[in-house]
Structure formats: structure tokens, C-alpha cells
Design a protein around this motif. Sequence first.
Motif, PDB file in Angstrom:
ATOM      1  N   GLY A 124       0.810  -1.211   0.000  1.00  0.00           N
ATOM      2  CA  GLY A 124       0.000   0.000   0.000  1.00  0.00           C
ATOM      3  C   GLY A 124       0.843   1.259   0.000  1.00  0.00           C
ATOM      4  O   GLY A 124       2.019   1.256   0.363  1.00  0.00           O
ATOM      5  N   TYR A 135       0.023   3.849   1.851  1.00  0.00           N
ATOM      6  CA  TYR A 135      -0.033   4.403   3.201  1.00  0.00           C
ATOM      7  C   TYR A 135       1.136   3.905   4.050  1.00  0.00           C
ATOM      8  O   TYR A 135       1.754   2.880   3.750  1.00  0.00           O
ATOM      9  CB  TYR A 135      -1.328   3.974   3.893  1.00  0.00           C
ATOM     10  CG  TYR A 135      -2.574   4.689   3.429  1.00  0.00           C
ATOM     11  CD1 TYR A 135      -2.528   5.953   2.860  1.00  0.00           C
ATOM     12  CD2 TYR A 135      -3.830   4.092   3.604  1.00  0.00           C
ATOM     13  CE1 TYR A 135      -3.678   6.610   2.461  1.00  0.00           C
ATOM     14  CE2 TYR A 135      -4.996   4.736   3.210  1.00  0.00           C
ATOM     15  CZ  TYR A 135      -4.913   5.992   2.638  1.00  0.00           C
ATOM     16  OH  TYR A 135      -6.059   6.636   2.253  1.00  0.00           O
ATOM     17  N   GLY A 164       1.248   3.012   7.934  1.00  0.00           N
ATOM     18  CA  GLY A 164       0.439   2.900   9.135  1.00  0.00           C
ATOM     19  C   GLY A 164       1.049   1.977  10.164  1.00  0.00           C
ATOM     20  O   GLY A 164       2.249   1.677  10.141  1.00  0.00           O
ATOM     21  N   LEU A 200      -5.607  -2.211  12.337  1.00  0.00           N
ATOM     22  CA  LEU A 200      -4.738  -1.499  11.395  1.00  0.00           C
ATOM     23  C   LEU A 200      -5.111  -0.023  11.412  1.00  0.00           C
ATOM     24  O   LEU A 200      -6.271   0.346  11.188  1.00  0.00           O
ATOM     25  CB  LEU A 200      -4.913  -2.057   9.980  1.00  0.00           C
ATOM     26  CG  LEU A 200      -4.307  -1.213   8.848  1.00  0.00           C
ATOM     27  CD1 LEU A 200      -2.782  -1.233   8.925  1.00  0.00           C
ATOM     28  CD2 LEU A 200      -4.789  -1.700   7.484  1.00  0.00           C
ATOM     29  N   PRO A 239      -4.494   2.751   9.081  1.00  0.00           N
ATOM     30  CA  PRO A 239      -3.984   2.741   7.704  1.00  0.00           C
ATOM     31  C   PRO A 239      -2.895   3.758   7.425  1.00  0.00           C
ATOM     32  O   PRO A 239      -1.901   3.438   6.778  1.00  0.00           O
ATOM     33  CB  PRO A 239      -5.236   3.016   6.861  1.00  0.00           C
ATOM     34  CG  PRO A 239      -6.373   2.589   7.714  1.00  0.00           C
ATOM     35  CD  PRO A 239      -5.949   2.926   9.119  1.00  0.00           C
ATOM     36  N   ASN A 240      -3.066   4.980   7.916  1.00  0.00           N
ATOM     37  CA  ASN A 240      -2.121   6.039   7.551  1.00  0.00           C
ATOM     38  C   ASN A 240      -1.907   6.959   8.743  1.00  0.00           C
ATOM     39  O   ASN A 240      -2.326   8.103   8.755  1.00  0.00           O
ATOM     40  CB  ASN A 240      -2.642   6.834   6.354  1.00  0.00           C
ATOM     41  CG  ASN A 240      -1.560   7.664   5.692  1.00  0.00           C
ATOM     42  OD1 ASN A 240      -0.392   7.297   5.720  1.00  0.00           O
ATOM     43  ND2 ASN A 240      -1.949   8.771   5.086  1.00  0.00           N
ATOM     44  N   SER A 282      -8.144   8.462   6.376  1.00  0.00           N
ATOM     45  CA  SER A 282      -7.168   7.381   6.395  1.00  0.00           C
ATOM     46  C   SER A 282      -6.668   7.051   7.795  1.00  0.00           C
ATOM     47  O   SER A 282      -5.923   6.088   7.975  1.00  0.00           O
ATOM     48  CB  SER A 282      -5.976   7.749   5.516  1.00  0.00           C
ATOM     49  OG  SER A 282      -5.341   8.926   6.004  1.00  0.00           O
ATOM     50  N   HIS A 316     -12.230  -6.513   6.538  1.00  0.00           N
ATOM     51  CA  HIS A 316     -11.013  -5.867   6.040  1.00  0.00           C
ATOM     52  C   HIS A 316      -9.764  -6.721   6.213  1.00  0.00           C
ATOM     53  O   HIS A 316      -8.726  -6.382   5.645  1.00  0.00           O
ATOM     54  CB  HIS A 316     -10.799  -4.518   6.733  1.00  0.00           C
ATOM     55  CG  HIS A 316     -11.546  -3.397   6.084  1.00  0.00           C
ATOM     56  ND1 HIS A 316     -10.983  -2.568   5.142  1.00  0.00           N
ATOM     57  CD2 HIS A 316     -12.831  -2.982   6.232  1.00  0.00           C
ATOM     58  CE1 HIS A 316     -11.887  -1.682   4.733  1.00  0.00           C
ATOM     59  NE2 HIS A 316     -13.020  -1.907   5.377  1.00  0.00           N
ATOM     60  N   GLU A 345      -6.951  -5.065   3.811  1.00  0.00           N
ATOM     61  CA  GLU A 345      -7.369  -4.047   2.856  1.00  0.00           C
ATOM     62  C   GLU A 345      -7.415  -2.724   3.613  1.00  0.00           C
ATOM     63  O   GLU A 345      -8.169  -2.582   4.580  1.00  0.00           O
ATOM     64  CB  GLU A 345      -8.738  -4.379   2.270  1.00  0.00           C
ATOM     65  CG  GLU A 345      -9.362  -3.266   1.450  1.00  0.00           C
ATOM     66  CD  GLU A 345      -8.416  -2.727   0.384  1.00  0.00           C
ATOM     67  OE1 GLU A 345      -8.271  -1.498   0.301  1.00  0.00           O
ATOM     68  OE2 GLU A 345      -7.795  -3.536  -0.344  1.00  0.00           O
ATOM     69  N   ASP A 346      -6.596  -1.741   3.188  1.00  0.00           N
ATOM     70  CA  ASP A 346      -6.448  -0.523   3.983  1.00  0.00           C
ATOM     71  C   ASP A 346      -7.352   0.622   3.552  1.00  0.00           C
ATOM     72  O   ASP A 346      -7.307   1.700   4.156  1.00  0.00           O
ATOM     73  CB  ASP A 346      -4.982  -0.060   3.989  1.00  0.00           C
ATOM     74  CG  ASP A 346      -4.476   0.351   2.603  1.00  0.00           C
ATOM     75  OD1 ASP A 346      -5.239   0.223   1.621  1.00  0.00           O
ATOM     76  OD2 ASP A 346      -3.316   0.802   2.512  1.00  0.00           O
ATOM     77  N   SER A 351     -12.297   1.755  -1.826  1.00  0.00           N
ATOM     78  CA  SER A 351     -11.485   0.550  -1.698  1.00  0.00           C
ATOM     79  C   SER A 351     -11.349  -0.188  -3.022  1.00  0.00           C
ATOM     80  O   SER A 351     -12.300  -0.281  -3.802  1.00  0.00           O
ATOM     81  CB  SER A 351     -12.101  -0.391  -0.656  1.00  0.00           C
ATOM     82  OG  SER A 351     -11.415  -1.611  -0.629  1.00  0.00           O
ATOM     83  N   ASP A 399      -2.387  -4.863   0.998  1.00  0.00           N
ATOM     84  CA  ASP A 399      -1.747  -3.630   1.444  1.00  0.00           C
ATOM     85  C   ASP A 399      -0.782  -3.888   2.598  1.00  0.00           C
ATOM     86  O   ASP A 399       0.273  -3.261   2.692  1.00  0.00           O
ATOM     87  CB  ASP A 399      -2.805  -2.605   1.841  1.00  0.00           C
ATOM     88  CG  ASP A 399      -3.742  -2.304   0.682  1.00  0.00           C
ATOM     89  OD1 ASP A 399      -3.254  -1.836  -0.353  1.00  0.00           O
ATOM     90  OD2 ASP A 399      -4.950  -2.585   0.795  1.00  0.00           O
TER      91      ASP A 399
END
Length: 708
Positions: A284, A286, A288, A367, A369-370, A385, A402, A418-419, A426, A432
Amino acid sequence: MLNESAGMAVLPFPTSGHETAVNDPTAAGSGQDLPLTAAGLLAAMPPEAIFSEYLGKTETSPQAFGLSGAPRSRAQEDWRPIAQGELLASGPDDLLTAGQVDGLTSVWEAVTTRLSDWRQRSDWSLDMRQAFGESWTLDEAEQLIEGIVSGQVRPQVELLPLARLQAKGAFAAGHNRLFLAEELLHPARSEVLKAVLLEELGHFIDAQLNSVDSPGDEGELFAALVQQQPLSSESWSALKAEDDRAWLTWQGQTYAVEQAALEPGVLTVGASGQVSVQYLYDGGAYSGQVALFSLTGMENLQPGSPAFIQEAARRALSNSQQGYVVISERSQGAVLSSQPGGETPNAENAGTRAFSMQASDRIAVMLVPNGTVEAVLQRPSPEGSLRPLFSTASANPGGRVHMGQLSGSSTGGLYGFEDLRFDQRSDGDYNDVIFRLEGATGPIESVSTLLKAPTWPTVVLELPVGPPSVPATPINPGLPIDPGTSVLASIVDSVEKFTPASTEAQIAASGAARITLGSRTIYIGTNQVSSINQNPIIASFDSANPLNNWLRTDYEMTGADGRGLGLAWSGTDLYGIFSVDGTQGTAAQDFRRASANAEQPWLRSYGQGGGPKVAVLGRIDLATGQLLDAVYLSAVLSNGNSNSLSITGLAVNSSGNLVVSAQSFFAPRRPNGQAMTQVTPGSSPFAYTVEITPNLRRVVSTAAAGWS
């Protein structure tokens, strides 16, 4: 407990069977053999077959992971109802086919009491009809419930490891056998165990009253009605439509079962309490963080709510058994990563990282993500995010999944996140963040059913399907160990004796090791049972609370000499320090009955030979004196026989592990039990340190002065 290798359950997720090893081309000259990657193993197969095989699909029947269709007639299972009195109980010991477990006996009594109270309610028969239909008489039902409550009628109960059962419980009507996940016997899970027993008893009752399986999950419905749990119309409809049937293969026999399914996305920590994570692929854009956190005590928080998110973040940042941040993409590289213009290995990968969790605990994965978990803690209602995504769909926006599973085993699995939120933009590729997690298992939906299309980059197929055949981060046993903080302990190097008939004053005068906890004093020593035999003895005296008074002599009762030498209190657990000079009698007569769950084989028994005095560390139930867990700690001779080792101190380090100080005679052992290599001249005994988990299941590291 039953031997996990004796059989296996059909898993509700695909499993990988690739065990072939090839030489790692990136480790020239290393001589290390690593597991064959999916791409290497399947190079000659077409892309769709590679994809299918990589995801772990196996040659199984369409019904292998559950049954569907019309209500099943029990005649096809060689079923017959049992008569009252057919499974008579001579006492609580025969509740289990594999032996008595105190925790189950007490929970069973609580469940039958709850059933008895429910039977006294005026609407009990209405509950029965709602769960089991109308094809039975009130007299039949009354006799059956009374038989269960009195112990005259009940199914046989057998314990299976959760990793094998892959359910909290299951009932096989054709055999009148009730299977339970042995991890539920942990005291912290007693309420869960009660609910599971009620659900499986519902399946048992249905099997006795009806020749055709009632529609839906009648067991869970029955448990809810008995416990007077409110059910919405949606929940009611879902239970009536649910198909809880599956196949269970155990010890060479296949059973048609109805099961209490695990919550999707929730993992259960194994018996060792050790969970390891390896960051495999960064796909990904991102940067995170991935975290693990315990769900215990979060039952009253709405999944996905700000309160839930904040508590999950707090636990993840505690760096304790409540949770950890296990992957930080900004500072920790993956084994493989996807970059514009090509995929390149990341040299900053941290390898496999180990974390100490509570054995049998329920955990989830988060998670961010970012961003960071710290940022989520400060702003628990994030959007964009920064909004965390979870392994449990109920905590995600729109209830979407996810985190999916790529492959699985009885000890862990390979997972992809999946982020990007599905309610936004998405792409649903689930690549990711890909990582391996070992030491905790649970039902996670397969990525093969989640992907929109199998359009992964080639580098993803280069990931190892199975765990490495050698540790990714080898432990150097010669490195210094965090000495930790000393605990309340008393250890003697002489044989101090007392008998079951000794008074407290006599024991106190004997010089036996002792510790005082409030108004209670606990003594450990040696009981001279004959002119040629000694056994350990522990006594507890409490002048303020006589309920704390107990005496135990059953730690080691064989012809070998066993001695009690010390006690230690860690603040949460009581430990006994013993010695023994060999192996005689059966495992039920000595420490082996409590050491069988140790991960490294050398910890489970005295080992080869006899004569030298090796140490035994045991975890003791403070309330009763019962031996809960134990490990044998010994040195090793060049011929493989065990040699003398004595424990001199105990501490607890920042990871929560025990640090055992000892004197080891040639030669100190590595964590795997093999002899260390002497690098500096010296003579026995050698100062030796062992770091071990507090449940005495796994040696984390060892160190000895002058040895590596």
C-alpha cells in the motif's frame, strides 16, 4: 489434555500443506533451507491454478466445512436417544472421558443449577417449544431435564485443542459426545464456557427428543432462552436460519456435529501465551501501524464506537499482555514491498517479533492505515485514512471484512489487510499489509472469497506459504538477559525437614524456606517418608483466615528423592522451587503431570540418567496448594544425560517473564535444550540465567557466564 497430534478437526479456513524446502538463493553461502515459495512450487501451473493453490485451497468435499440443505434425519448418523440412567455418573470424575478437570466440574455444576432454576419457571415449556418444536411430550421433556440436572443423563464430554476443534464447542448426536475447546477451561473464560455448555446441551436435548434436527441453531436459541437474553426479531430470524452443522475428524473418526462457532475475526491465544508476527509484504501507499489487543473486558463497548477504538488504542500502546503495536511501517520494512517500477526487498525488515500475551485470551487485530495508534488514542473518532480497521467486521465501517486469511495452520496463519474503506474508494485487493501471525488462531474469512479479482503483483506469489523452517530471528543464548526486579523469595541450600503432623511452631523452628503474605505464612521443606526416600511438602498457615490453611504432600510421591527448597511470590503467582534426582513411578505421581504442556521437550521431564539433582520450578495455586504448571531445569553432560542445576533466585523482567538465576554444572543449556559452547575457561558451577514465561510453558532465552 488430549494429545493434539492424535487427530484434527476440519478447519473452516483453507490450510497450506507445503512443507518442501529449497535453498534460499538470496542467502548465498548461508546453507539455510527455507520453505519453498508458492511461485517456486507452482511455477509450472497456470495462473488461475497458482492463485488457487497459493490461497491454500484443498481437495475437499463441498460439504467439508459445513452442511446445507433440508433438515437432516438423524437416522443417517446411526443415532438413537439414550435412556435415562444409561450414562450414570458415579461421581464428578467421570464427567470427562479423558479424566477429571476441576474447572469443568465446577462450571458444569453451575450450568445444571441454572437449568434447574429455569425449569422452575412457568414458561419453561414455551421456551422448549420455541427451540425444539412440538414433536415431543411434556413428560419426556421433564424427565430429560431432571435427568440432566441430577446427573443421571448427560453426554460424554471430551476436550480438544481450539486449533483442532475450530469452534468453542460441538455436539455429535450420533455418538452422544460433546466436544469442548480446552482453552475455555481458563478461569477467566468461565462465563463463556457456561454459555457454550448450555448451547451444546441444547443440541443434546434436541437429539433426545427429535429424530429430525430442529431447524436453525436450536442450541444457541435454547441457551439464550434459558439465560433470559433478549432477542431482537432480526436475531431470532438469524438463529432460525443459521446452519451450525459441520464435520469433525478426531482420532481417526469423523463426526457430524452441530457447533458453537467462533466469532469471525477473533483469535484465541495458544497455551504458551507467546504470539509472533512477521511483516511480509507492503503493498500500500499508506504508512500505518498494525496492533494486537485483548478483547477481555471490552464486552460492554460497542464495536467501532469511539469508546471501543480508544480502549483498543490504549491497550495496544500498553506494551503488555493487553496489547502491542506489532508493525510500524514508517520504521519497519517488510520482507517484500511493491514500489513504482518494480518490487524490491526491504533491507530493514525486523524479522519475526515475539510478544507475550495471556494464554487462552481473545485478541483482535487493528490497522491504522495512515497514521499511528497514538494519534488514534488522542482522537478516537477519526475519519479518513486515520480511521482504524479491525479483524472483526462488526468494528469496521458498514460491517465489512477488512482482514482476510491467505493460508492457515493449527498454530497460526498468513493474513492480508485491505487498507481502504469499502464505503469510500477501496480496491479490495487485501495486499496492502500482509503478515504472518503464529501462536493464536481463529476463524478468518479466506481472501479467496473476498478478492474482487486475483490481480496481485508477482512479488506476492513469492511469499513463503508456510512458517520458516528455521527461526527468522535466532536467539543468541550468550547475550545478557534483563535481570528484572527481584520478587519476594526464600530459597535454602540445605534439606530442611518437617512432616504433615508438625505444628507451625515446629516448622518455623526447622529452618524451612518460607514467605509471608499478610497474615499468612507458607513453608516449603522435605518430608522423610522412609529411610531411603524423601518427598517435598508445603504448608500454609493463616491465623486470621483459617480457610487459607492447607498442607500438600502430593508434588512428588515416587521412589526418587524430591525436596522442597524455596518459595517465590511474583505479585500474582506463587512458585515452588524443588529438586529431584531421577524418574520413578508414573507421571501422575510427580511433576510430569504439570509439565507436559511445556514447549521445549527438555522442560517436561528429568531426562536421561539419574543421580544428579536437577531443579523443578512449579506454579502453585495459592488457595489450595495444587501444582498448576511445572518445568524441569537441568544441565547436560556430553553423553546427553541430565546433570545438576540449582535455582538461587527469581525475578520478573519488563516483559513480564520470569528470570531464574541458577548454578549450572557442565553444561548449561540453550533454550532448545542443547548444550552451550564454552568460550571462556572456567569450572563448574557456572552462573546461569533462564528467562521463561510466567506460565512455565516456554524458555525465551538463556545465558551463562563464559558460554555462548
